[in-house]
Scaffold this motif. Structure first.
Motif, PDB file in Angstrom:
ATOM      1  N   HIS A  45      -8.742   2.477   8.653  1.00 23.01           N
ATOM      2  CA  HIS A  45     -10.184   3.101   8.428  1.00 23.01           C
ATOM      3  C   HIS A  45     -10.440   4.604   9.195  1.00 23.01           C
ATOM      4  N   THR A  47     -13.024   5.906  10.724  1.00 23.83           N
ATOM      5  CA  THR A  47     -13.687   6.460  12.072  1.00 23.83           C
ATOM      6  C   THR A  47     -13.093   5.621  13.340  1.00 23.83           C
ATOM      7  N   HIS A  91     -15.897  10.051  12.549  1.00 25.99           N
ATOM      8  CA  HIS A  91     -14.960  10.860  11.917  1.00 25.99           C
ATOM      9  C   HIS A  91     -14.499  12.052  12.803  1.00 25.99           C
ATOM     10  N   GLU A 122     -12.220   2.700  18.708  1.00 21.60           N
ATOM     11  CA  GLU A 122     -12.888   2.277  17.595  1.00 21.60           C
ATOM     12  C   GLU A 122     -14.219   3.294  17.945  1.00 21.60           C
ATOM     13  N   LYS A 129     -12.230  -4.404  11.181  1.00 21.67           N
ATOM     14  CA  LYS A 129     -11.457  -3.081  10.733  1.00 21.67           C
ATOM     15  C   LYS A 129      -9.961  -3.410  10.814  1.00 21.67           C
TER      16      LYS A 129
ATOM     17  N   ASP C  54     -12.467  11.321   5.079  1.00 21.18           N
ATOM     18  CA  ASP C  54     -13.194  10.845   4.072  1.00 21.18           C
ATOM     19  C   ASP C  54     -13.415  12.200   3.002  1.00 21.18           C
ATOM     20  N   GLY C 113      -6.009   2.373   3.811  1.00 24.83           N
ATOM     21  CA  GLY C 113      -7.266   1.744   3.907  1.00 24.83           C
ATOM     22  C   GLY C 113      -8.054   2.136   2.799  1.00 24.83           C
ATOM     23  N   TRP C 115     -10.958   4.174   2.345  1.00 23.39           N
ATOM     24  CA  TRP C 115     -11.387   5.289   2.013  1.00 23.39           C
ATOM     25  C   TRP C 115     -10.313   6.524   2.586  1.00 23.39           C
ATOM     26  N   GLU C 116      -9.197   6.237   2.905  1.00 24.40           N
ATOM     27  CA  GLU C 116      -8.237   7.042   3.402  1.00 24.40           C
ATOM     28  C   GLU C 116      -7.818   8.293   2.135  1.00 24.40           C
TER      29      GLU C 116
END
Lengths: 138, 138, 138
Positions: A45, A47, A91, A122, A129, C54, C113, C115-116
Motif C-alpha cells: 500500500h 501510504t 503518501h 504505517e 494492509k 499513486d 498491491g 494502487w502501486e
C-alpha cells in the motif's frame, strides 16, 4: 533457483504506527527453505513503508515527530490530493522512509548488522494492509 | 545460481563523511565471478547510508548542509533517542539517503549510467563500521 | 537462472515531470519471459528517480510542491554544485524519492498491491535520459 512468496497483514490501532516485523520475515525465510539469496520486503500500500532502523522507543517517537514536521497531516486542505481522502501526508511520509528493503540471505538467515530490525511504518492505519515478502535464491 | 558475500569496513575521521566506495564494490564483483545478476550494497549499521549520486565535492557539501538542515545534530536534547547516545540525527539522516542500493550486473560489470557512483554516507563516524556486498546471479 | 536487460528512454517537456512508466516495465517483463523473480527498475541518471506511489494528479502536484519546499531550485547560488550547472536541487530531490525500486515478479506479473504504480520522477528534464530494467529469475 527457488522462489517464495508470502503476504503479511497488519491492522494498526492508530493513524501512524511503527511495528517491528523482523520475526514475521524470519519466519517466512524459514518457511522458504532458501539458504542463499535476496529477500525483498515491501509495503503493498502506498501510504506505508518498510524500512530498517533501530527498535528503540525514543527513536521511534523522534521519527514520528520528524515526519510530522516534514509532511504535516493538518491542515488537511493544504494538499490537493485530499478531496474524498485525508491521507496525502501519508503518501509523502512514505517516500522519506521508503517502500521496501532488500536483505541479503546468507546461511539461511537474514544477513544483518548488530542493530538492524525491519519495521512496518504505517501512515494511514486503522484498517488491514499488506506487506509482501518475496525471497529468491537456493 | 551463484552467490557471493563480502564485508567492507570503513572508519571515517569525522562524525559525517561521504566516501566513494565504487572501486571496492567493483573489486567484490570481480572476485565473485558473477556476470549477470543483482548486487546489493547495504550499510550494516543504522546511522549510515549507501546511496548512488555524483562524486562532485560541491554537491557533497550541499548534501551535508541540506541533511543538517533537515535533521540537525544539535541541540542534542531535542531528540528522545539521545540519552546515553547523541546520534539520533544520524538515524534520521540515513532514512533520507537510504540504507541500500541494488545495482544490476551485466556482462560482469556494474550496469551504471554515466555519472552513477556508489557512496558510503556516514552520520556517526570515528569508529569502524561495515558495509555488506551480496551478489547473486550466474 | 534467466536474466533480462532493457533501457527505457524519456525526454520530458519540463524541468520536473512525473511519468507513470508501469506499462513500459510490464512490457519489458513480458519480453523477458520470466515468471518468478525480481525486477529492478532504476534511474541511470542522478537527477532523476524511479519510485512507486499513486497515479493521482492532485498527489503529483503535492509531491512537486513538497519537493520544491524541501530542496528549492532557486536561488541557484545557494548550492555549491551550481557552477557551470544549475541542477543541484535535482540531486537532492532524487534522494528523497529514491533511485530505484525492486518489484517481485510472481506468475509472470509485477506483484503489486492495489494502487502501486511505477513512476519516473524527472528533476532536470528537457533532454533524453535513461531508465534501466533488469529482471532475474526463471
Amino acid at each position: 533457483m527457488k522462489s517464495f512468496r508470502k503476504e503479511l497483514t497488519f491492522k494498526t490501532p492508530h493513524r501512524r504506527d511503527y511495528l517491528n516485523i523482523t520475526p514475521d520475515v524470519q519466519k517466512a525465510l524459514l518457511e522458504s527453505g532458501i539458504k542463499e539469496g535476496l529477500c525483498l520486503v515491501n509495503a503493498m500500500h502506498i501510504t506505508a513503508s518498510v524500512y530498517i532502523n533501530d527498535d528503540e522507543s525514543g527513536l521511534i517517537a523522534d521519527f514520528d515527530d520528524w515526519l510530522e514536521n516534514l509532511a504535516p497531516h493538518e491542515p488537511i486542505s493544504q494538499y490537493r490530493h485530499n478531496g474524498a481522502e485525508d491521507n496525502a501526508d501519508g503518501h509523502l511520509k512514505r517516500q522519506v522512509m521508503g517502500r521496501e528493503v532488500v536483505v541479503a540471505v546468507s546461511n539461511g538467515k537474514l544477513d544483518f548488522g548488530p542493530w538492524e530490525q525491519i519495521f512496518y511504518g504505517e501512515f494511514d492505519g486503522r484498517r488491514s494492509k499488506r506487506v509482501l515478502v518475496k525471497i529468491i535464491g537456493e
